[in-house]
Design an enzyme around this catalytic site. Sequence first.
Site, PDB file in Angstrom:
ATOM      1  N   ARG A  52       5.076 -12.785   9.775  1.00 43.91           N
ATOM      2  CA  ARG A  52       5.735 -11.491   9.576  1.00 43.91           C
ATOM      3  C   ARG A  52       7.142 -11.551  10.128  1.00 43.91           C
ATOM      4  O   ARG A  52       7.428 -12.333  11.028  1.00 43.91           O
ATOM      5  CB  ARG A  52       5.033 -10.384  10.372  1.00 43.91           C
ATOM      6  CG  ARG A  52       3.640 -10.071   9.992  1.00 43.91           C
ATOM      7  CD  ARG A  52       3.090  -9.039  10.969  1.00 43.91           C
ATOM      8  NE  ARG A  52       3.564  -7.703  10.681  1.00 43.91           N
ATOM      9  CZ  ARG A  52       3.049  -6.932   9.725  1.00 43.91           C
ATOM     10  NH1 ARG A  52       2.080  -7.383   8.962  1.00 43.91           N
ATOM     11  NH2 ARG A  52       3.500  -5.715   9.530  1.00 43.91           N
ATOM     12  N   LYS A  55       4.495   0.458   9.348  1.00 45.24           N
ATOM     13  CA  LYS A  55       4.582   1.731   8.622  1.00 45.24           C
ATOM     14  C   LYS A  55       3.975   2.870   9.421  1.00 45.24           C
ATOM     15  O   LYS A  55       4.460   3.986   9.389  1.00 45.24           O
ATOM     16  CB  LYS A  55       3.863   1.609   7.279  1.00 45.24           C
ATOM     17  CG  LYS A  55       4.761   1.103   6.171  1.00 45.24           C
ATOM     18  CD  LYS A  55       4.058   1.163   4.842  1.00 45.24           C
ATOM     19  CE  LYS A  55       2.971   0.130   4.768  1.00 45.24           C
ATOM     20  NZ  LYS A  55       2.416  -0.024   3.420  1.00 45.24           N
ATOM     21  N   GLU A 102       0.874  -1.168   0.000  1.00 44.76           N
ATOM     22  CA  GLU A 102       0.000   0.000   0.000  1.00 44.76           C
ATOM     23  C   GLU A 102       0.916   1.224   0.000  1.00 44.76           C
ATOM     24  O   GLU A 102       1.801   1.324   0.850  1.00 44.76           O
ATOM     25  CB  GLU A 102      -0.880  -0.010   1.263  1.00 44.76           C
ATOM     26  CG  GLU A 102      -1.923   1.070   1.216  1.00 44.76           C
ATOM     27  CD  GLU A 102      -2.793   1.132   2.472  1.00 44.76           C
ATOM     28  OE1 GLU A 102      -2.759   0.190   3.287  1.00 44.76           O
ATOM     29  OE2 GLU A 102      -3.493   2.143   2.612  1.00 44.76           O
TER      30      GLU A 102
HETATM   31  P1  ATP Z   1       2.706  -2.293   7.980  1.00 42.08           P
HETATM   32  O1  ATP Z   1       2.123  -3.087   9.102  1.00 42.08           O
HETATM   33  O2  ATP Z   1       4.152  -2.011   8.146  1.00 42.08           O
HETATM   34  O3  ATP Z   1       1.919  -1.085   7.629  1.00 42.08           O
HETATM   35  P2  ATP Z   1       1.425  -3.584   5.853  1.00 42.08           P
HETATM   36  O4  ATP Z   1       1.164  -5.026   5.830  1.00 42.08           O
HETATM   37  O5  ATP Z   1       0.276  -2.758   6.164  1.00 42.08           O
HETATM   38  O6  ATP Z   1       2.661  -3.293   6.776  1.00 42.08           O
HETATM   39  P3  ATP Z   1       1.633  -3.385   3.045  1.00 42.08           P
HETATM   40  O7  ATP Z   1       2.121  -2.269   2.224  1.00 42.08           O
HETATM   41  O8  ATP Z   1       0.208  -3.730   2.993  1.00 42.08           O
HETATM   42  O9  ATP Z   1       2.057  -3.058   4.523  1.00 42.08           O
HETATM   43  O10 ATP Z   1       2.523  -4.667   2.816  1.00 42.08           O
HETATM   44  C1  ATP Z   1       2.841  -5.183   1.568  1.00 42.08           C
HETATM   45  C2  ATP Z   1       3.215  -6.620   1.727  1.00 42.08           C
HETATM   46  O11 ATP Z   1       4.302  -6.753   2.637  1.00 42.08           O
HETATM   47  C3  ATP Z   1       2.071  -7.425   2.289  1.00 42.08           C
HETATM   48  O12 ATP Z   1       1.960  -8.622   1.568  1.00 42.08           O
HETATM   49  C4  ATP Z   1       2.466  -7.678   3.704  1.00 42.08           C
HETATM   50  O13 ATP Z   1       1.954  -8.889   4.156  1.00 42.08           O
HETATM   51  C5  ATP Z   1       3.991  -7.701   3.630  1.00 42.08           C
HETATM   52  N1  ATP Z   1       4.584  -7.300   4.898  1.00 42.08           N
HETATM   53  C6  ATP Z   1       4.349  -6.169   5.598  1.00 42.08           C
HETATM   54  N2  ATP Z   1       5.027  -6.165   6.749  1.00 42.08           N
HETATM   55  C7  ATP Z   1       5.717  -7.336   6.792  1.00 42.08           C
HETATM   56  C8  ATP Z   1       6.615  -7.938   7.732  1.00 42.08           C
HETATM   57  N3  ATP Z   1       6.934  -7.341   8.875  1.00 42.08           N
HETATM   58  N4  ATP Z   1       7.147  -9.134   7.427  1.00 42.08           N
HETATM   59  C9  ATP Z   1       6.835  -9.756   6.277  1.00 42.08           C
HETATM   60  N5  ATP Z   1       6.005  -9.245   5.354  1.00 42.08           N
HETATM   61  C10 ATP Z   1       5.449  -8.055   5.597  1.00 42.08           C
HETATM   62 MG    MG Z   2      -1.362  -3.880   4.725  1.00 39.00          MG
END
Ligand code: ATP
Ligand code: MG
Length: 570
Positions: free
Chosen positions: A268, A278, A42
């Site tokens: 994760r 984020k 995102e």
């Molecule tokens: P955040 O919690 O940091 O905002 P998010 O999941 O909301 O992370 P996205 O931009 O939606 O952020 O993530 C893109 C991809 O990265 C998704 O498939 C998500 O599952 C993966 N991802 C995000 N954080 C992690 C993490 N700590 N470890 C592994 N994969 C991750």
């Molecule tokens: Mg997300």
Amino acid sequence: MASSNEPAAAPAPAGAPLDFIREIVAADRAAGGTVVTRFPPEPNGYLHIGHAKAICVDFGVAEEYGGRCNLRFDDTNPVKEDVEYVDSIKADVHWLGFDWAGREFYASDYYERLYEDAEGLIRRGVAYVDSHSADEIRAHRGTLTEPGTDSPYRTRGVDENLDLFRRMRAAEFPDGAHVLRAKIDMASPNINLRDPVLYRIRHAEHHRTGTAWCIYPMYDYAHPLSDAYEGVTHSLCTLEYEAHRPLYDWVVREARSAHTPRQIEFARLNLNYTVVSKRKLLQLVAQHHVAGWDDPRMPTISGLRRRGYTPESIRDFCARIGVAKKENVIDIGLLEACIREDLNVRAPRAMAVLRPLKVVLTNYPEGQSETLAVVNNPEDASAGTRDVAFSRELYIERDDFMEDPPKKFFRLAPGREVRLRNAYLVTCHEVVKDAAGAVVELRCTYDPATRGGDAPDGRKVKATLHWVSAAHAVDGEVRVYDRLFTAEQPESAAEKTGGTFLDLLNPDSLDVRTGCKLEAMLGDVPAGTRYQFERLGYFAADPDTRAGAPVFNRTVSLKDTWAKVAARDS
Ligand code: ATP
Ligand code: MG
């Protein structure tokens, strides 16, 4: 000499046992068809080390099984997203060494198709317009132990639903007046299936679609269909989506999709002394606890890059942690070990003095200097040698001298002989102090017979010090970093004390050393050039570096000197 040591591509680890995702993909692949994955960020922040894990899994799996991986921006929330983030994400994925070969997609490109599919759901009687407020919907949702209750709008007829949904799109209603919901099961033990919201009204400008839309699809609706539209076969995501999978499958099925992607969840990445969210990273930036998203203390890809990490070291780290179903916390020491191992073979050596103390060699002729041929990298013979200037006045590290040393201090002290790395043995005879009694200069002699650092008579010294020639050194700034947080798990530690993770920021995470004395060749190197400063650690030239005014970041300390360096620094 300006040497840029840009990395060469490292091969993927071979012969490792398959993780559970690769086992599934390998089996599916054997049954035929092309593997298609996607990395779906995102664009509401910069990528962090957790995303690096996801990128390595998504792109890595596709690469290994001869498939392809799309870069898809999940841009369904108009108010938090921005092109700045889109650009940084693309740069970071490329820097990590992956390429989407032009398959750059946006959920927002599918808005029309998503809308049409939503009308299809309405027509088939599996979606309805609810005119409850968000609060009312929440109140009727039930709890983990109690079922929800049906909304009175659940029985609206297809025509009325279609009419309302079209008018929602046509901007006839204010935010929150209606939502479109899936008609699934308000009594489902899985709360995600209790008639989840699929569309909401939001009169907000979107960074790509502008004001064309005032209704926006929810992630749980847009994501599975975006996967389906792109022919994604394996939709790899993190564990928090496990409970959403039945909804994912429901959406794909009820939209009568030709493709049925399969969602597979993995744990994760969590790192100690770090936050990888984020939202929290954005807070650090917005509240100026750090200098920006690429502050070298940040666990963002751009922060790690600026700090001096190589893409290979990050990919190596991701390979070593692997993918599994179980949540755990990885020691940040493992990440540091990966970059050390990489830079040990790759980074040329240099000498830099971070807290200079002047040494005058009283028996070295005034005005004279000589050059010593010094090995650039003992781990890499092909790196050759360089000329380093030596002269009567030198700088050594202030911490390498003690006037009245305790028993275990083996470095320089009055009357003691030590080795100057690659140069000569020197003996300290006199300590010069200023009016306040602080040591400002050491007067030493050198033994001309020990050029290169060894005595012909075989006498031994207990310490080897790094040094620079005063007349030849360049003044520079070196930024030394420590952990950003004082607690291993800042989020849970803050919860226990009723504070926030911000209370656990390490006030000493940045130590800017000005007036450092650097070996002449460090005076003009491109940003990003990496060195091992002998005895001090690995360092990378910062983007702030200028010819004649170099600025370096300490990437990581040398192995097993962390404790010693920290103690000496305090
Ligand atoms: P955040 O919690 O940091 O905002 P998010 O999941 O909301 O992370 P996205 O931009 O939606 O952020 O993530 C893109 C991809 O990265 C998704 O498939 C998500 O599952 C993966 N991802 C995000 N954080 C992690 C993490 N700590 N470890 C592994 N994969 C991750
Ligand atoms: Mg997300």
